[in-house]
Design a protein around this motif. Structure first.
Motif, PDB file in Angstrom:
ATOM      1  N   GLY A   1       0.783  -1.232   0.000  1.00 40.96           N
ATOM      2  CA  GLY A   1       0.000   0.000   0.000  1.00 40.96           C
ATOM      3  C   GLY A   1       0.812   1.277   0.000  1.00 40.96           C
ATOM      4  N   GLU A   2       2.112   1.162   0.226  1.00 43.06           N
ATOM      5  CA  GLU A   2       2.953   2.364   0.324  1.00 43.06           C
ATOM      6  C   GLU A   2       2.909   3.189  -0.959  1.00 43.06           C
ATOM      7  N   ARG A   3       3.077   2.574  -2.073  1.00 48.10           N
ATOM      8  CA  ARG A   3       3.092   3.293  -3.355  1.00 48.10           C
ATOM      9  C   ARG A   3       1.728   3.916  -3.649  1.00 48.10           C
ATOM     10  N   GLU A   4       0.677   3.173  -3.370  1.00 47.99           N
ATOM     11  CA  GLU A   4      -0.674   3.675  -3.636  1.00 47.99           C
ATOM     12  C   GLU A   4      -1.037   4.862  -2.753  1.00 47.99           C
ATOM     13  N   LEU A   5      -0.473   4.914  -1.550  1.00 44.43           N
ATOM     14  CA  LEU A   5      -0.800   5.984  -0.602  1.00 44.43           C
ATOM     15  C   LEU A   5       0.202   7.137  -0.624  1.00 44.43           C
ATOM     16  N   LEU A   6       1.173   7.108  -1.541  1.00 41.13           N
ATOM     17  CA  LEU A   6       2.136   8.198  -1.648  1.00 41.13           C
ATOM     18  C   LEU A   6       1.399   9.500  -1.952  1.00 41.13           C
ATOM     19  N   GLY A   7       1.603  10.492  -1.096  1.00 38.23           N
ATOM     20  CA  GLY A   7       0.910  11.769  -1.244  1.00 38.23           C
ATOM     21  C   GLY A   7      -0.460  11.795  -0.589  1.00 38.23           C
ATOM     22  N   ARG A   8      -0.898  10.661  -0.066  1.00 38.72           N
ATOM     23  CA  ARG A   8      -2.191  10.575   0.619  1.00 38.72           C
ATOM     24  C   ARG A   8      -1.994   9.909   1.977  1.00 38.72           C
ATOM     25  N   GLY A   9      -1.023  10.410   2.709  1.00 40.86           N
ATOM     26  CA  GLY A   9      -0.706   9.851   4.016  1.00 40.86           C
ATOM     27  C   GLY A   9       0.715   9.348   4.103  1.00 40.86           C
ATOM     28  N   VAL A  10       1.284   8.939   2.976  1.00 38.77           N
ATOM     29  CA  VAL A  10       2.682   8.529   2.927  1.00 38.77           C
ATOM     30  C   VAL A  10       3.461   9.639   2.239  1.00 38.77           C
ATOM     31  N   SER A  11       4.553  10.052   2.865  1.00 37.51           N
ATOM     32  CA  SER A  11       5.354  11.159   2.346  1.00 37.51           C
ATOM     33  C   SER A  11       6.819  10.765   2.295  1.00 37.51           C
ATOM     34  N   LEU A  12       7.535  11.308   1.313  1.00 34.40           N
ATOM     35  CA  LEU A  12       8.981  11.092   1.232  1.00 34.40           C
ATOM     36  C   LEU A  12       9.743  12.323   1.707  1.00 34.40           C
ATOM     37  N   SER A  13       9.023  13.373   2.113  1.00 27.94           N
ATOM     38  CA  SER A  13       9.685  14.604   2.524  1.00 27.94           C
ATOM     39  C   SER A  13       8.999  15.198   3.750  1.00 27.94           C
ATOM     40  N   ALA A  14       9.617  14.985   4.896  1.00 25.33           N
ATOM     41  CA  ALA A  14       9.074  15.564   6.123  1.00 25.33           C
ATOM     42  C   ALA A  14       9.109  17.081   6.059  1.00 25.33           C
ATOM     43  N   ASN A  15      10.117  17.640   5.411  1.00 25.93           N
ATOM     44  CA  ASN A  15      10.224  19.090   5.304  1.00 25.93           C
ATOM     45  C   ASN A  15       9.123  19.655   4.408  1.00 25.93           C
ATOM     46  N   ARG A  16       8.948  19.087   3.240  1.00 23.22           N
ATOM     47  CA  ARG A  16       7.956  19.608   2.296  1.00 23.22           C
ATOM     48  C   ARG A  16       6.543  19.465   2.835  1.00 23.22           C
ATOM     49  N   ASP A  17       6.259  18.367   3.504  1.00 23.36           N
ATOM     50  CA  ASP A  17       4.897  18.080   3.946  1.00 23.36           C
ATOM     51  C   ASP A  17       4.647  18.396   5.414  1.00 23.36           C
ATOM     52  N   ARG A  18       5.528  19.160   6.028  1.00 24.13           N
ATOM     53  CA  ARG A  18       5.397  19.400   7.471  1.00 24.13           C
ATOM     54  C   ARG A  18       4.107  20.100   7.843  1.00 24.13           C
ATOM     55  N   THR A  19       3.603  21.002   7.009  1.00 25.35           N
ATOM     56  CA  THR A  19       2.354  21.695   7.356  1.00 25.35           C
ATOM     57  C   THR A  19       1.156  20.761   7.254  1.00 25.35           C
ATOM     58  N   ILE A  20       1.215  19.788   6.363  1.00 27.49           N
ATOM     59  CA  ILE A  20       0.103  18.827   6.218  1.00 27.49           C
ATOM     60  C   ILE A  20      -0.029  17.983   7.481  1.00 27.49           C
ATOM     61  N   TYR A  21       1.104  17.596   8.048  1.00 26.02           N
ATOM     62  CA  TYR A  21       1.101  16.679   9.174  1.00 26.02           C
ATOM     63  C   TYR A  21       1.333  17.352  10.529  1.00 26.02           C
ATOM     64  N   ALA A  22       1.412  18.664  10.565  1.00 30.50           N
ATOM     65  CA  ALA A  22       1.646  19.386  11.822  1.00 30.50           C
ATOM     66  C   ALA A  22       0.542  19.067  12.828  1.00 30.50           C
ATOM     67  N   GLY A  23       0.952  18.712  14.029  1.00 26.45           N
ATOM     68  CA  GLY A  23       0.014  18.436  15.109  1.00 26.45           C
ATOM     69  C   GLY A  23      -0.635  17.064  15.037  1.00 26.45           C
ATOM     70  N   LYS A  24      -0.284  16.248  14.046  1.00 26.97           N
ATOM     71  CA  LYS A  24      -0.863  14.910  13.898  1.00 26.97           C
ATOM     72  C   LYS A  24       0.180  13.866  14.286  1.00 26.97           C
ATOM     73  N   PRO A  25      -0.266  12.715  14.764  1.00 26.09           N
ATOM     74  CA  PRO A  25       0.714  11.649  15.035  1.00 26.09           C
ATOM     75  C   PRO A  25       1.322  11.168  13.721  1.00 26.09           C
ATOM     76  N   VAL A  26       2.638  11.025  13.702  1.00 27.20           N
ATOM     77  CA  VAL A  26       3.340  10.564  12.513  1.00 27.20           C
ATOM     78  C   VAL A  26       4.385   9.525  12.896  1.00 27.20           C
ATOM     79  N   VAL A  27       4.825   8.768  11.914  1.00 23.04           N
ATOM     80  CA  VAL A  27       5.931   7.828  12.075  1.00 23.04           C
ATOM     81  C   VAL A  27       6.977   8.221  11.069  1.00 23.04           C
ATOM     82  N   VAL A  28       8.229   8.373  11.522  1.00 22.66           N
ATOM     83  CA  VAL A  28       9.324   8.736  10.629  1.00 22.66           C
ATOM     84  C   VAL A  28      10.321   7.610  10.607  1.00 22.66           C
TER      85      VAL A  28
END
Length: 151
Positions: free
Chosen positions: A124-151
């Protein structure tokens, strides 16, 4: 006839680390060359879309503008960068590099080839890329701010 060049410093990789090192070495009067495999230097800087806030020369700009700044600095300094350079052999012992029929020898060999983004390979990783799965914590930091994440 094969080209052979002797240098003070040879840097493999034209990203931020390679260009910064080359500018510093050239500033000390050392004959320096960068070999960059990609068609354009800058490494992953163009992939940074969020404002850069942790570098004094890039503050507020995005990665593409910062890469342009670095490349302009390299151009003004007369730095030599060979792009599209697929290195075929590296010898740390002799501090030499082969690129096709070309050979480069240097007193110092710096390898700054950066990184590449890797996936985990989980279902499911490839299918969810950009919809919950991110390759850039810096680029997507505002999307995930304040939410539980796994890095």
């Amino acid at each position: 006839m094969p080209r052979t060049e002797r240098l003070d410093a040879l840097i493999l990789g034209g990203g931020m680390a390679g260009i910064t090192a080359a500018l510093t070495l050239q500033g000390f009067g050392l004959k320096t060359l960068i070999l960059e495999e990609a068609g354009n230097p800058g490494g992953q800087l163009p992939e940074i879309h969020a404002p850069i806030t942790d570098h004094p020369f890039a503050f507020g700009s995005d990665g593409a503008r910062f890469a342009a700044f670095l490349l302009e600095s390299a151009r003004r300094a007369g730095l030599s960068i060979l792009v599209g350079s697929t290195v075929t052999r590296v010898s740390a012992r002799t501090r030499s590099v082969a690129r096709g029929r070309e050979r480069f020898h240097a007193r110092t060999l710096l390898i700054a080839t950066g990184l590449r983004r890797r996936s985990l390979g989980v279902p499911g990783e490839r299918e969810l890329l950009g919809r919950g799965v991110s390759l850039s914590a810096n680029r997507d930091r505002t999307i995930y701010a304040g939410k539980p994440v796994v890095v």
